[in-house]
Design an enzyme around this catalytic site. Structure first.
Site, PDB file in Angstrom:
ATOM      1  N   CYS A 111       5.750  -0.524 -10.548  1.00  0.00           N
ATOM      2  CA  CYS A 111       7.115  -0.566  -9.005  1.00  0.00           C
ATOM      3  C   CYS A 111       8.082  -1.088  -9.183  1.00  0.00           C
ATOM      4  O   CYS A 111       8.447  -0.965  -7.920  1.00  0.00           O
ATOM      5  CB  CYS A 111       6.053  -0.529  -8.390  1.00  0.00           C
ATOM      6  SG  CYS A 111       4.440   0.706  -8.346  1.00  0.00           S
ATOM      7  N   HIS A 247       9.028  -2.990  -1.878  1.00  0.00           N
ATOM      8  CA  HIS A 247       8.572  -1.853  -2.229  1.00  0.00           C
ATOM      9  C   HIS A 247       7.554  -2.242  -1.968  1.00  0.00           C
ATOM     10  O   HIS A 247       6.711  -2.678  -0.947  1.00  0.00           O
ATOM     11  CB  HIS A 247       7.794  -2.496  -3.944  1.00  0.00           C
ATOM     12  CG  HIS A 247       6.726  -1.484  -4.811  1.00  0.00           C
ATOM     13  ND1 HIS A 247       6.742  -0.104  -4.325  1.00  0.00           N
ATOM     14  CD2 HIS A 247       5.191  -1.475  -4.588  1.00  0.00           C
ATOM     15  CE1 HIS A 247       6.185   0.443  -4.677  1.00  0.00           C
ATOM     16  NE2 HIS A 247       5.237  -0.273  -4.730  1.00  0.00           N
ATOM     17  N   ASN A 277       2.177   4.291  -1.821  1.00  0.00           N
ATOM     18  CA  ASN A 277       2.997   3.577  -3.136  1.00  0.00           C
ATOM     19  C   ASN A 277       3.511   4.608  -3.902  1.00  0.00           C
ATOM     20  O   ASN A 277       2.806   5.337  -4.893  1.00  0.00           O
ATOM     21  CB  ASN A 277       1.770   2.511  -3.928  1.00  0.00           C
ATOM     22  CG  ASN A 277       2.566   1.799  -4.574  1.00  0.00           C
ATOM     23  OD1 ASN A 277       3.470   2.505  -5.028  1.00  0.00           O
ATOM     24  ND2 ASN A 277       2.265   1.393  -5.159  1.00  0.00           N
TER      25      ASN A 277
HETATM   26  N1  ACO Z   1     -13.073   2.852   0.707  1.00  0.00           N
HETATM   27  C1  ACO Z   1     -14.165   2.375   0.610  1.00  0.00           C
HETATM   28  N2  ACO Z   1     -14.158   1.536   0.258  1.00  0.00           N
HETATM   29  C2  ACO Z   1     -14.024   0.648  -0.563  1.00  0.00           C
HETATM   30  C3  ACO Z   1     -12.618   1.961  -0.946  1.00  0.00           C
HETATM   31  C4  ACO Z   1     -12.347   2.846  -0.343  1.00  0.00           C
HETATM   32  N3  ACO Z   1     -11.050   3.772  -0.624  1.00  0.00           N
HETATM   33  N4  ACO Z   1     -12.339   0.842  -2.739  1.00  0.00           N
HETATM   34  C5  ACO Z   1     -13.042  -0.311  -2.586  1.00  0.00           C
HETATM   35  N5  ACO Z   1     -13.627   0.205  -1.680  1.00  0.00           N
HETATM   36  C6  ACO Z   1     -14.922  -0.937  -1.520  1.00  0.00           C
HETATM   37  C7  ACO Z   1     -15.303  -2.022  -2.798  1.00  0.00           C
HETATM   38  O1  ACO Z   1     -16.538  -1.466  -3.323  1.00  0.00           O
HETATM   39  C8  ACO Z   1     -15.895  -3.400  -1.767  1.00  0.00           C
HETATM   40  O2  ACO Z   1     -17.460  -3.328  -1.573  1.00  0.00           O
HETATM   41  P1  ACO Z   1     -17.719  -4.302  -1.991  1.00  0.00           P
HETATM   42  O3  ACO Z   1     -17.526  -5.743  -1.596  1.00  0.00           O
HETATM   43  O4  ACO Z   1     -19.615  -3.529  -1.615  1.00  0.00           O
HETATM   44  O5  ACO Z   1     -18.178  -4.024  -3.340  1.00  0.00           O
HETATM   45  C9  ACO Z   1     -15.259  -3.465  -0.553  1.00  0.00           C
HETATM   46  O6  ACO Z   1     -14.567  -1.925  -0.673  1.00  0.00           O
HETATM   47  C10 ACO Z   1     -13.742  -4.830  -0.939  1.00  0.00           C
HETATM   48  O7  ACO Z   1     -12.880  -4.301  -2.107  1.00  0.00           O
HETATM   49  P2  ACO Z   1     -11.951  -4.817  -2.708  1.00  0.00           P
HETATM   50  O8  ACO Z   1     -11.499  -4.853  -3.917  1.00  0.00           O
HETATM   51  O9  ACO Z   1     -12.242  -6.518  -2.055  1.00  0.00           O
HETATM   52  O10 ACO Z   1     -10.760  -4.739  -1.476  1.00  0.00           O
HETATM   53  P3  ACO Z   1      -9.618  -4.993  -1.026  1.00  0.00           P
HETATM   54  O11 ACO Z   1      -9.558  -5.940  -0.056  1.00  0.00           O
HETATM   55  O12 ACO Z   1      -8.538  -5.959  -1.939  1.00  0.00           O
HETATM   56  O13 ACO Z   1      -8.632  -4.180  -1.062  1.00  0.00           O
HETATM   57  C11 ACO Z   1      -6.912  -2.548  -1.861  1.00  0.00           C
HETATM   58  C12 ACO Z   1      -8.305  -3.003  -1.923  1.00  0.00           C
HETATM   59  C13 ACO Z   1      -6.190  -1.596  -0.635  1.00  0.00           C
HETATM   60  C14 ACO Z   1      -6.869  -1.754  -3.452  1.00  0.00           C
HETATM   61  C15 ACO Z   1      -6.259  -3.990  -2.188  1.00  0.00           C
HETATM   62  O14 ACO Z   1      -6.784  -5.022  -3.216  1.00  0.00           O
HETATM   63  C16 ACO Z   1      -4.596  -3.646  -2.797  1.00  0.00           C
HETATM   64  O15 ACO Z   1      -3.632  -3.588  -2.204  1.00  0.00           O
HETATM   65  N6  ACO Z   1      -4.269  -4.551  -4.142  1.00  0.00           N
HETATM   66  C17 ACO Z   1      -2.774  -4.271  -4.377  1.00  0.00           C
HETATM   67  C18 ACO Z   1      -2.508  -3.426  -5.143  1.00  0.00           C
HETATM   68  C19 ACO Z   1      -1.089  -2.675  -5.766  1.00  0.00           C
HETATM   69  O16 ACO Z   1      -0.322  -2.621  -4.701  1.00  0.00           O
HETATM   70  N7  ACO Z   1      -1.300  -1.701  -6.660  1.00  0.00           N
HETATM   71  C20 ACO Z   1       0.017  -1.324  -6.419  1.00  0.00           C
HETATM   72  C21 ACO Z   1       0.756  -2.275  -7.631  1.00  0.00           C
HETATM   73  S1  ACO Z   1       2.013  -1.240  -7.797  1.00  0.00           S
HETATM   74  C22 ACO Z   1       2.625  -0.438  -9.125  1.00  0.00           C
HETATM   75  O17 ACO Z   1       3.232  -1.116 -10.126  1.00  0.00           O
HETATM   76  C23 ACO Z   1       1.913   0.416 -10.054  1.00  0.00           C
END
Ligand code: ACO
Length: 322
Positions: A111, A247, A277
């Site tokens: 990214c 980004h 993304n």
């Molecule tokens: N729908 C519903 N529930 C979900 C989902 C979903 N799609 N995904 C995870 N959950 C649940 C999890 O199982 C967890 O449940 P639990 O509490 O019972 O265990 C709960 O939701 C919370 O999960 P988290 O992983 O803590 O959620 P978080 O608030 O961190 O959000 C996310 C997850 C959106 C992925 C976030 O961490 C994020 O955006 N991170 C950055 C990712 C990113 O930007 N990646 C690209 C980088 S660039 C590149 O080089 C590709």
């Protein structure tokens, strides 16, 4: 000697997958995805590839720039999802647009790819080696996503964006960039050849794996740091910048960066609600939209900042003079 953008272009697949569509594949829902990411839909390639989208975006950027293809000296494509390993996507683009004189290569920085491709091209321009460059970010992340993994499949979309850069007398900005290879496992994807040749557990390898919270924490710390660093390096302050083009990974990351810097969110353009993304494509797609909507005006100054797998990051300052 500086560089200016003289044309932009973008291309996204026709097929649109909204959050309800994703909820038909994995246990999730529209409200969760909106609230945690800001994403409402994404464009997913059915016929298109990272190669074909790069070609389309390049053709549009060339038409926008209004210059002959023979005047392109350099083509750099940032991608991690090229359809074939070789020849590189940049060579495909060269053939498509007829840029016979161009030196061509691809660059893999996930990214952060577009920012590093931009920095690479501008280094050539500043050094006086080349005069005109075509820089492209193109990715089809849908091809490396496990559509059964709700923690990643909600995030990504496909697309390409391109910018034509030209050497120009004027302010010369220095860039910042960095990497932390020790954190590679936080966001990774095995190459397809490993999956085909060696992996016994087909279905799990060859897909993107991500520790979402670790990436989130890295981004909200590193992006403001990189922005402040690039400003200081060039003797500028937050007030000297009109737009922060970051980004497009997650709306909450962008909000946090704006908060950290004490900048109104209005100066952080956001289009991830429509595209998700798109990895290396997100910044040039946004630049193209800003340009064509009239948001980006002659004489404005921008910071572009990327972060992603590696882990990698980078930030550059540019004046919009076209
Ligand atoms: N729908 C519903 N529930 C979900 C989902 C979903 N799609 N995904 C995870 N959950 C649940 C999890 O199982 C967890 O449940 P639990 O509490 O019972 O265990 C709960 O939701 C919370 O999960 P988290 O992983 O803590 O959620 P978080 O608030 O961190 O959000 C996310 C997850 C959106 C992925 C976030 O961490 C994020 O955006 N991170 C950055 C990712 C990113 O930007 N990646 C690209 C980088 S660039 C590149 O080089 C590709």
């Amino acid at each position: 000697m500086a560089e200016i953008i003289i044309g932009t272009g973008a291309a996204v697949p026709d097929y649109v997958l909204d959050n309800d569509g994703v909820a038909e594949m994995v246990e999730t829902d529209d409200a969760w995805i909106r609230e945690r990411t800001g994403i409402l839909q994404r464009h997913i390639a059915k016929e298109e590839t990272a190669d074909s989208l790069a070609e389309e975006a390049a053709c549009r950027a060339m038409a926008d720039a209004g210059i002959a293809p023979e005047r392109i000296d350099l083509i750099v494509v940032a991608t991690t999802t090229a359809r074939v390993r070789m020849p590189c996507v940049a060579c495909r683009v060269q053939e498509k647009i007829g840029a016979k004189q161009a030196v061509c290569f691809d660059l893999n920085a996930a990214c952060t790819g577009f920012v590093l491709a931009y920095q690479t091209a501008t280094a050539y321009l500043k050094a006086g080696i080349y005069r005109t460059a075509l820089v492209i970010g193109s990715d089809c992340m849908s091809q490396v996503i496990d559509w059964g993994d709700r923690s990643t499949c909600i995030l990504f979309g496909d697309g390409a964006g391109a910018a034509v850069l030209q050497r120009h007398p004027g302010l010369d900005y220095l860039p910042v960039a960095g990497a932390d290879g020790g954190k590679g496992e936080v966001l990774s994807c095995q190459a397809l050849y490993e999956r085909q040749s060696f992996c016994k557990e087909s279905g799990k390898s060859g897909f993107l794996h991500m520790d979402g919270q670790a990436v989130f924490k890295f981004a909200v710390r590193k992006v403001p740091e990189a922005i402040l660093e690039v400003l200081e390096l060039n003797g500028l302050t937050i007030e000297d910048i009109d737009w922060f083009v970051v980004h497009q990974a997650n709306r909450r990351i962008i909000e946090s960066v704006a908060r950290h810097l004490g900048v109104s969110l209005e100066r952080f353009p956001v289009n991830l609600q429509e595209y998700g993304n798109t990895s290396a494509a997100s910044i040039p797609i946004l630049l193209d939209e800003m340009k064509h909507s009239g948001q980006l005006k002659k004489g404005q100054r921008l910071v572009i900042a990327g972060f992603g797998a590696g882990l990698t990051w980078g930030a550059s300052i540019l004046d919009y003079e076209h």
